[in-house]
Scaffold this active site. Structure first.
Site, PDB file in Angstrom:
ATOM      1  N   CYS A 124       0.808  -1.229   0.000  1.00 40.60           N
ATOM      2  CA  CYS A 124       0.000   0.000   0.000  1.00 40.60           C
ATOM      3  C   CYS A 124       0.835   1.270   0.000  1.00 40.60           C
ATOM      4  CB  CYS A 124      -0.956  -0.005   1.191  1.00 40.60           C
ATOM      5  SG  CYS A 124      -2.072  -1.425   1.220  1.00 40.60           S
ATOM      6  N   HIS A 148      -3.355   7.019   2.949  1.00 39.95           N
ATOM      7  CA  HIS A 148      -3.755   5.746   2.356  1.00 39.95           C
ATOM      8  C   HIS A 148      -5.146   5.391   2.867  1.00 39.95           C
ATOM      9  CE1 HIS A 148      -4.062   1.645   1.205  1.00 39.95           C
ATOM     10  NE2 HIS A 148      -3.791   1.160   2.415  1.00 39.95           N
ATOM     11  N   ASN A 197     -10.104  -0.287   0.151  1.00 29.57           N
ATOM     12  CA  ASN A 197      -8.640  -0.234   0.125  1.00 29.57           C
ATOM     13  C   ASN A 197      -8.154  -0.717  -1.233  1.00 29.57           C
ATOM     14  OD1 ASN A 197      -5.885  -0.622   0.427  1.00 29.57           O
ATOM     15  ND2 ASN A 197      -6.046  -1.591   2.436  1.00 29.57           N
TER      16      ASN A 197
END
EC number: 2.3.1.180
Length: 313
Positions: free
Chosen positions: A109, A240, A270
């Protein structure tokens, strides 16, 4: 000489998978998912590969810029089409570029910030003046759709930025790091391991939360100190998009008001390396982030990796 982000682009698949859809797949509920994650829906590829989504985001970021002029293409992804050729090489072919340096970066990520750092470093030291940095993921291919703890979290998508060297500084500074001792908290085994296929995302959520918040806050404070700024100097925090509780905890510890935090997690879930470039593109296009503003990008990911970046758009 500096490096600036000239333009951005993003792509999300058309197919929407809502929390109510998941209720018919696993033992869960819209209320349970929303309360614990902040996610309401996510986008799922209908057959688009990672390179397909990355290419669409790239084309949107380039606009009228000829792909032939690109000298560098870096793609951040944990879900490449193939181990080789790289997703970057596939994007290069699809957009009609030949000769640019092209390669992938894998930092889960945090991948986009790592890739942006690599591109920025190359552009400052090697005379490259035009580059494309992309974050793209097809996480739906590595999600165990019978696991109620992970299948609710992830989605597919891609975001891209087009960079040019400039007399003015656009990318102001970075802070990056990793600690492999946390690797087992968030992982996907692969062909180099001793584990048998299929390879799915495995996560220890409570432990991830604790480390994620701490590392993101510490990294954000370090990069702000490096560039001579404080949290109050930030026009917009773009974290994020992993979990709304993580985002709120990070912004509170940094002392940044929620009105100055960009969130699209509720719509996309996500998307790993794609989450920050998608959010950056949406923030610019919606007017939430305006030219001349200062944005703080911060992420964490499997590895554990972490990273932050301050940009003036």
């Amino acid at each position: 000489m500096g490096v600036r982000i000239v333009s951005t682009g993003s792509y999300l698949p058309d197919r929407v998978l809502t929390n109510f859809d998941l209720e018919s797949m696993v033992e869960t509920s819209d209320q349970w998912i929303t309360t614990r994650t902040g996610i309401k829906e996510r986008r799922i590829s209908k057959g688009e590969t990672t390179s397909d989504m990355a290419t669409e985001a790239a084309v949107r970021a380039l606009g009228d810029v000829s792909p032939e002029n690109l000298e560098l293409i870096v793609v951040a992804t944990a879900t490449p089409d193939s181990f080789f050729p790289s997703t970057a090489c596939k994007v290069q072919s699809k957009i009609g570029n030949r000769g640019a340096v092209a390669f992938d970066v894998s930092a889960a990520c945090t991948g986009f910030i790592y890739a942006l750092y690599v591109a920025d470093s190359i552009m400052r030291s090697k005379g490259v003046s035009r580059a494309l940095v992309i974050g793209a993921e097809r996480l739906s291919k590595i999600v165990d759709w019978s696991d109620r703890t992970t299948c609710i979290l992830f989605g597919d998508g891609a975001g891209a930025v087009y960079l040019e060297t400039s007399e003015d500084e656009g990318i102001l500074g970075f802070d990056l790091g990793a600690d492999g001792s946390y690797g087992e908290l968030l992982a996907v085994p692969s062909v180099g391991s001793n584990e048998e296929f299929p390879y799915y995302i495995r996560m220890k959520g409570n432990e991830v939360f604790k480390v994620a918040v701490r590392t993101m806050v510490e990294s954000a404070l370090r990069v702000l100190e490096k560039v001579g700024m404080k949290p109050e100097d930030v026009s917009l925090l773009i974290p994020h998009q992993a979990n709304l509780r993580i985002i709120k905890a990070v912004s509170e510890r940094l002392g940044i008001n929620q009105e100055k935090v960009f969130v699209n997690l509720d719509r996309y879930g996500n998307t790993s390396a794609a989450s920050i470039p998608v959010a950056l593109d949406e923030a610019l296009r919606s007017g939430k982030l305006k030219r001349g503003d200062v944005a703080l990008l911060v992420a964490f990911g499997g590895g554990f990796t972490w990273g932050s970046c301050v940009i003036k758009v």
